[in-house]
Design an enzyme around this catalytic site. Structure first.
Site, mmCIF file in Angstrom:
data_model
loop_
_atom_site.group_PDB
_atom_site.id
_atom_site.type_symbol
_atom_site.label_atom_id
_atom_site.label_comp_id
_atom_site.label_asym_id
_atom_site.label_seq_id
_atom_site.Cartn_x
_atom_site.Cartn_y
_atom_site.Cartn_z
ATOM 1 N N LYS A 1 0.848 -1.190 0.000
ATOM 2 C CA LYS A 1 0.000 0.000 0.000
ATOM 3 C C LYS A 1 0.883 1.240 0.000
ATOM 4 O O LYS A 1 1.658 1.467 0.930
ATOM 5 C CB LYS A 1 -0.920 -0.011 1.224
ATOM 6 C CG LYS A 1 -1.833 1.205 1.329
ATOM 7 C CD LYS A 1 -2.703 1.095 2.569
ATOM 8 C CE LYS A 1 -3.592 2.309 2.742
ATOM 9 N NZ LYS A 1 -4.427 2.201 3.971
ATOM 10 N N LYS B 1 -2.250 -1.565 -3.709
ATOM 11 C CA LYS B 1 -3.093 -0.377 -3.649
ATOM 12 C C LYS B 1 -2.210 0.857 -3.754
ATOM 13 O O LYS B 1 -1.252 0.980 -2.994
ATOM 14 C CB LYS B 1 -3.870 -0.357 -2.321
ATOM 15 C CG LYS B 1 -4.760 0.852 -2.142
ATOM 16 C CD LYS B 1 -5.417 0.857 -0.763
ATOM 17 C CE LYS B 1 -6.313 2.080 -0.603
ATOM 18 N NZ LYS B 1 -6.903 2.184 0.740
#
Length: 328
Positions: free
Chosen positions: A199, A252
């Site tokens: 992320k 992400k």
């Protein structure tokens, strides 16, 4: 591998008509690939559109099943729950309130839509008064190890409420192992973990902070989210989380990190999720509103690119409309 050459080999033969193209299509896309984020909030009669995310809503618990049933009717069987709590404090204690908004949402969905699969986001940022993803030291630094207990409390609380899967998004080191141990100790060894393993500290998250009311009150999250320049580190993070007990891993954002998505999937061989984040969604919506793009074609092309890069599942705010288009 040797191929024939022109004129014996003419690739256009298999592009001549939709049925021919379908015969050799390498990547498929369907409603089964989508996870839809749902934002639940206190109150009654609330279905509040998020200004920066047209078509996405914060809903109160009494309005929740309308959203869930619409998704099921479209063939989408996975939701990712985010909560906007009634109150916030320094340690985000609403996150593990047995009667918190996400916990109550789990119970409602379990009772009224047993075919919907519930994934609960586990993080502190929506619940803390300062908007950071963990417990702060006196100097404002997020204390990694002290936060692990809070995340574990939250995960167990959501499992008790009926979550099918736990998805820690905080980016604290060691949180997958801590949550796995806590779930197992509480008797939830069958609950899998989808780790936000890779992320990045991305500018594409802006609209989400409107959706989840989770903007940090000072600074940013670069001390715990990843540097966008680092691909190899992203692969390492996925391996670390797998070693700690993750059952699925995630990249992400998705669109600007398709290279990382491909590497994570190829190098780990693990089930891999792409998060098509809020900024990616909102850019498409803004361009479509101006008539600058064909929204349907652009959305389906973007989602296909994520599947092609290696995503087994895609978390996307486009899930409803994409499922509808794919069924036409």
């Amino acid at each position: 591998m040797q191929y024939g050459s022109f004129p014996a080999y003419r690739p256009r033969r298999m592009r001549d008509g939709e049925l021919a193209r379908t015969m050799i299509r390498e990547t498929g896309l369907s409603a089964d690939d989508f996870i839809y984020p749902l934002f639940v909030k206190p109150g009654t009669g609330c279905r509040d559109e998020i200004p920066s995310m047209p078509g996405v809503y914060q809903v109160s618990l009494d309005m929740l099943m309308a959203e869930v049933n619409e998704l099921l009717d479209l063939g989408v069987h996975y939701v990712l729950l985010f909560g906007i709590p009634a109150s916030k404090d320094e340690v985000g204690s609403s996150a593990w309130d047995e009667h918190g908004v996400v916990q109550e949402a789990c119970r409602i969905i379990r009772a009224e839509a047993p075919s919907m699969y519930i994934i609960c986001d586990v993080c502190m940022c929506e619940y803390t008064s300062h908007g950071h993803c963990g417990k702060l030291d006196e100097d404002g630094y997020v204390n990694n190890d002290a936060t692990l207990e809070l995340l574990s409390n939250e995960a167990v609380s959501m499992a008790r409420a009926g979550a099918h899967m736990i998805a820690p998004s905080d980016m604290m080191d060691g949180r997958v192992g801590a949550i796995r141990a806590a779930l197992d100790e509480a008797g939830f060894e069958r609950i899998p973990i989808l780790s936000y393993s890779t992320k990045y500290a991305s500018a594409f998250y802006g609209p989400f902070r409107d959706a989840a009311d989770s903007s940090p009150s000072f600074g940013d999250r670069r001390a715990y989210q990843m540097d966008p320049a680092n691909a190899q580190e992203g692969v390492r993070e996925a391996f670390y989380d797998i070693a700690e007990g993750a059952d699925m891993v995630m990249v992400k954002p998705a669109l600007s990190y398709l290279d990382v998505l491909r590497r994570v999937k190829s190098e780990t061989g693990f089930p891999t999720v792409a998060y098509n984040v809020s900024g990616e969604y909102s850019m498409v919506k803004a361009a479509a509103a101006q008539g600058w793009i064909d929204e349907k074609r652009v959305v389906l092309e973007l989602l296909m690119s994520m599947k092609r890069a290696g995503a087994d599942m895609i978390i996307t705010y486009h899930a409803k409309e994409a499922a509808r288009w794919l069924s036409e």
